[in-house]
Design a protein around this motif. Structure first.
Motif, PDB file in Angstrom:
ATOM      1  N   LYS A 109       0.818  -1.216   0.000  1.00 48.25           N
ATOM      2  CA  LYS A 109       0.000   0.000   0.000  1.00 48.25           C
ATOM      3  C   LYS A 109       0.850   1.264   0.000  1.00 48.25           C
ATOM      4  O   LYS A 109       0.480   2.272  -0.586  1.00 48.25           O
ATOM      5  N   THR A 110       2.014   1.208   0.651  1.00 41.78           N
ATOM      6  CA  THR A 110       2.820   2.422   0.760  1.00 41.78           C
ATOM      7  C   THR A 110       4.275   2.239   0.356  1.00 41.78           C
ATOM      8  O   THR A 110       5.021   3.213   0.353  1.00 41.78           O
ATOM      9  N   ARG A 111       4.718   1.008   0.030  1.00 39.67           N
ATOM     10  CA  ARG A 111       6.114   0.824  -0.359  1.00 39.67           C
ATOM     11  C   ARG A 111       6.428   1.639  -1.595  1.00 39.67           C
ATOM     12  O   ARG A 111       5.631   1.716  -2.531  1.00 39.67           O
ATOM     13  N   HIS A 112       7.604   2.203  -1.641  1.00 42.52           N
ATOM     14  CA  HIS A 112       8.026   2.928  -2.833  1.00 42.52           C
ATOM     15  C   HIS A 112       8.414   1.980  -3.968  1.00 42.52           C
ATOM     16  O   HIS A 112       8.184   2.267  -5.140  1.00 42.52           O
ATOM     17  N   TYR A 113       9.041   0.865  -3.583  1.00 43.28           N
ATOM     18  CA  TYR A 113       9.509  -0.117  -4.560  1.00 43.28           C
ATOM     19  C   TYR A 113       9.207  -1.522  -4.007  1.00 43.28           C
ATOM     20  O   TYR A 113       8.913  -1.658  -2.816  1.00 43.28           O
ATOM     21  N   PRO A 114       9.270  -2.547  -4.812  1.00 39.49           N
ATOM     22  CA  PRO A 114       8.951  -3.882  -4.304  1.00 39.49           C
ATOM     23  C   PRO A 114       9.770  -4.280  -3.087  1.00 39.49           C
ATOM     24  O   PRO A 114       9.281  -5.000  -2.214  1.00 39.49           O
ATOM     25  N   TRP A 115      11.013  -3.829  -3.001  1.00 35.31           N
ATOM     26  CA  TRP A 115      11.916  -4.242  -1.926  1.00 35.31           C
ATOM     27  C   TRP A 115      11.907  -3.285  -0.727  1.00 35.31           C
ATOM     28  O   TRP A 115      12.470  -3.590   0.311  1.00 35.31           O
ATOM     29  N   GLY A 116      11.301  -2.105  -0.867  1.00 33.69           N
ATOM     30  CA  GLY A 116      11.312  -1.151   0.243  1.00 33.69           C
ATOM     31  C   GLY A 116      11.122   0.275  -0.227  1.00 33.69           C
ATOM     32  O   GLY A 116      10.594   0.526  -1.314  1.00 33.69           O
ATOM     33  N   ASP A 117      11.609   1.235   0.558  1.00 37.31           N
ATOM     34  CA  ASP A 117      11.382   2.644   0.247  1.00 37.31           C
ATOM     35  C   ASP A 117      12.569   3.338  -0.410  1.00 37.31           C
ATOM     36  O   ASP A 117      12.442   4.465  -0.885  1.00 37.31           O
ATOM     37  N   GLU A 118      13.727   2.700  -0.413  1.00 40.27           N
ATOM     38  CA  GLU A 118      14.918   3.336  -0.970  1.00 40.27           C
ATOM     39  C   GLU A 118      15.212   2.804  -2.368  1.00 40.27           C
ATOM     40  O   GLU A 118      15.213   1.596  -2.601  1.00 40.27           O
ATOM     41  N   TRP A 119      15.446   3.717  -3.318  1.00 37.01           N
ATOM     42  CA  TRP A 119      15.787   3.310  -4.677  1.00 37.01           C
ATOM     43  C   TRP A 119      17.197   2.720  -4.686  1.00 37.01           C
ATOM     44  O   TRP A 119      18.168   3.350  -4.265  1.00 37.01           O
ATOM     45  N   ASN A 172      18.128  11.193 -14.133  1.00 35.16           N
ATOM     46  CA  ASN A 172      17.558   9.874 -14.383  1.00 35.16           C
ATOM     47  C   ASN A 172      18.269   8.798 -13.577  1.00 35.16           C
ATOM     48  O   ASN A 172      18.401   7.669 -14.009  1.00 35.16           O
ATOM     49  N   ASP A 173      18.772   9.178 -12.379  1.00 36.45           N
ATOM     50  CA  ASP A 173      19.529   8.221 -11.597  1.00 36.45           C
ATOM     51  C   ASP A 173      18.652   7.338 -10.734  1.00 36.45           C
ATOM     52  O   ASP A 173      19.133   6.398 -10.116  1.00 36.45           O
ATOM     53  N   ARG A 174      17.360   7.618 -10.645  1.00 38.64           N
ATOM     54  CA  ARG A 174      16.475   6.755  -9.878  1.00 38.64           C
ATOM     55  C   ARG A 174      15.088   6.746 -10.507  1.00 38.64           C
ATOM     56  O   ARG A 174      14.706   7.656 -11.235  1.00 38.64           O
ATOM     57  N   LEU A 175      14.346   5.707 -10.195  1.00 37.24           N
ATOM     58  CA  LEU A 175      12.977   5.584 -10.677  1.00 37.24           C
ATOM     59  C   LEU A 175      12.031   6.232  -9.681  1.00 37.24           C
ATOM     60  O   LEU A 175      12.183   6.057  -8.469  1.00 37.24           O
ATOM     61  N   SER A 176      11.061   6.984 -10.173  1.00 31.84           N
ATOM     62  CA  SER A 176      10.076   7.583  -9.276  1.00 31.84           C
ATOM     63  C   SER A 176       9.343   6.488  -8.516  1.00 31.84           C
ATOM     64  O   SER A 176       9.040   5.437  -9.077  1.00 31.84           O
ATOM     65  N   PRO A 177       9.046   6.705  -7.241  1.00 31.16           N
ATOM     66  CA  PRO A 177       8.397   5.654  -6.440  1.00 31.16           C
ATOM     67  C   PRO A 177       6.968   5.373  -6.863  1.00 31.16           C
ATOM     68  O   PRO A 177       6.277   6.243  -7.384  1.00 31.16           O
ATOM     69  N   ARG A 178       6.553   4.143  -6.651  1.00 36.54           N
ATOM     70  CA  ARG A 178       5.178   3.688  -6.869  1.00 36.54           C
ATOM     71  C   ARG A 178       4.672   4.016  -8.279  1.00 36.54           C
ATOM     72  O   ARG A 178       3.509   4.377  -8.471  1.00 36.54           O
ATOM     73  N   THR A 179       5.531   3.868  -9.258  1.00 34.18           N
ATOM     74  CA  THR A 179       5.129   4.162 -10.630  1.00 34.18           C
ATOM     75  C   THR A 179       4.068   3.171 -11.098  1.00 34.18           C
ATOM     76  O   THR A 179       4.256   1.968 -10.990  1.00 34.18           O
ATOM     77  N   ASP A 180       2.966   3.693 -11.634  1.00 31.33           N
ATOM     78  CA  ASP A 180       1.911   2.785 -12.117  1.00 31.33           C
ATOM     79  C   ASP A 180       1.740   2.888 -13.619  1.00 31.33           C
ATOM     80  O   ASP A 180       0.942   2.168 -14.203  1.00 31.33           O
ATOM     81  N   TYR A 181       2.487   3.769 -14.269  1.00 30.94           N
ATOM     82  CA  TYR A 181       2.395   3.873 -15.726  1.00 30.94           C
ATOM     83  C   TYR A 181       3.690   3.337 -16.323  1.00 30.94           C
ATOM     84  O   TYR A 181       4.776   3.794 -15.999  1.00 30.94           O
ATOM     85  N   ILE A 189       2.563   9.190  -8.272  1.00 29.06           N
ATOM     86  CA  ILE A 189       3.658   8.678  -9.105  1.00 29.06           C
ATOM     87  C   ILE A 189       4.977   9.332  -8.708  1.00 29.06           C
ATOM     88  O   ILE A 189       6.006   8.698  -8.623  1.00 29.06           O
ATOM     89  N   ASP A 190       4.948  10.639  -8.447  1.00 27.96           N
ATOM     90  CA  ASP A 190       6.149  11.378  -8.089  1.00 27.96           C
ATOM     91  C   ASP A 190       5.972  11.936  -6.689  1.00 27.96           C
ATOM     92  O   ASP A 190       5.120  12.797  -6.456  1.00 27.96           O
ATOM     93  N   ASP A 191       6.778  11.480  -5.725  1.00 27.21           N
ATOM     94  CA  ASP A 191       6.566  11.902  -4.346  1.00 27.21           C
ATOM     95  C   ASP A 191       6.922  13.361  -4.109  1.00 27.21           C
ATOM     96  O   ASP A 191       6.644  13.908  -3.058  1.00 27.21           O
ATOM     97  N   ASP A 192       7.568  14.017  -5.075  1.00 31.44           N
ATOM     98  CA  ASP A 192       7.876  15.437  -4.911  1.00 31.44           C
ATOM     99  C   ASP A 192       6.626  16.304  -5.036  1.00 31.44           C
ATOM    100  O   ASP A 192       6.633  17.480  -4.699  1.00 31.44           O
TER     101      ASP A 192
END
Length: 340
Positions: free
Chosen positions: A173-183, A272-281, A325-328
């Motif tokens: 529900k709130t994870r940024h990425y499958p493994w956790g919150d840090e890219w 482009n050094d990291r993927l935006s968290p919780r991307t659904d597109y 999509i973008d936490d900023d």
């Protein structure tokens, strides 16, 4: 003598544990932590249980394939159904388009980065059995799912995941990425973090970005808490063609999630050094018969056979803070911010 007795005791205890575990799940298959469906003597599909209720999400438990479907697993299906797979025709079309030098928006999308990875006459290249199968169409993926369901009539409903299921499996529900919150770039096989170097291209030097898939279990650090591999990277994954969440896309033929090894190949984006968290597109096409070498699929197993899930609207909205999509763009607590 003592060692022999101890060995037999260990075997007996192991057998008891196995029998107890089997008995505890015998009455309700949805309580199993995983379900295995054997394809042949060597290939098995392993589905991991995902429990949305753990995240206080109103959605029943389901099982998701722990990896994308591999070349070796797809080969079993082809052999059993007397079908074949040959990617040389796609390669020829790609070469013809390059020679023509004109791209048409009406063309069915095809892409091959590394020609040494394609199938020839029903066979995949040696050493690539545990790589995800790619260069297949949406109907190909659906046909494989139907074959698995037919081969295991008591297992439940076997199909492609819905948008809801893929998102829950990947992010809870709130994870940024499958493994956790840090890219962590090394947790996913993508091109994120690789800058497009014009000098390198002009000097015809090798590009550092990945050009092919890797074995499906290469990055255990990228697993979800349930033990699902590769939800981000390696190959994108088809989702259900008639998923109601696809209604916003005009004339949609196919849609996919998770991104492949080519995703992140930015030219001008210096951040482009990291993927935006919780991307659904991730991507879609007006065609259902596209064939890309970074597009494959995984399956979902629903032992309850609840086909009403196929018609569920998206259970999250993009204006929900947990699913931006973008936490900023939202004022999240510091602990929920992605690392810069």
């Amino acid at each position: 003598m003592k060692s022999i007795i101890w060995c037999h005791m260990n075997r007996f205890l192991t057998l008891c544990v196995t029998l107890i575990a089997s008995a505890s799940y015998a009455d309700d298959p949805t309580e199993r932590p995983m379900i295995e469906l054997r394809l042949d003597a060597k290939q098995t599909l392993i589905f991991r249980r995902v429990s949305p209720s753990v995240h206080e999400i109103d959605y029943p438990d389901f099982y998701v394939l722990e990896t994308e479907v591999t070349n070796a697993q797809f080969k079993v299906y082809l052999d059993e159904t007397r079908k074949t797979k040959d990617d040389t025709g796609v390669l020829q079309i790609i070469k013809q388009r390059e020679e023509r030098g004109v791209l048409s928006t009406g063309d069915i999308p095809y892409s091959i980065e590394d020609t040494s990875t394609i199938w020839h006459d029903g066979k995949f290249p040696s050493g690539l059995g545990d790589h995800p199968v790619a260069l297949i169409t949406l109907p190909d993926a659906v046909a494989f799912a139907d074959w698995v369901a037919t081969s295991h009539p008591n297992a439940g409903l076997v199909r492609l995941p819905t948008w809801n299921e893929w998102m829950i499996a990947a992010y809870g529900k709130t994870r940024h990425y499958p493994w956790g919150d840090e890219w962590k770039p090394d947790s996913a096989h993508t091109s994120h973090g690789f800058k497009y170097d014009f000098d390198t291209v002009m000097d015809n030097e090798p590009d550092q970005r990945p050009i092919r898939t890797e074995p499906v279990k290469s990055r255990p650090k990228g697993c979800s808490p349930e033990g699902v591999f590769g939800l981000l990277g390696n190959v994108s994954e088809y989702i259900l063609g008639d998923d109601p969440t696809n209604a916003a896309y005009f004339n949609l033929g196919s849609r996919w999630m998770g991104g492949g090894f080519t995703d992140g190949q930015a030219v001008f984006d210096e951040d482009n050094d990291r993927l935006s968290p919780r991307t659904d597109y991730w991507g879609y096409s007006h065609h259902a018969t596209i064939r890309k070498d970074d597009l494959g699929f995984r399956l979902v197993l629903d032992p309850s056979r609840d086909d009403s899930l196929l018609k569920r609207q998206r259970i999250f909205q993009q204006n929900n803070r947990a699913w931006m999509i973008d936490d900023d763009r939202v004022d999240l607590p510091p602990t929920q911010k992605a690392e810069p």
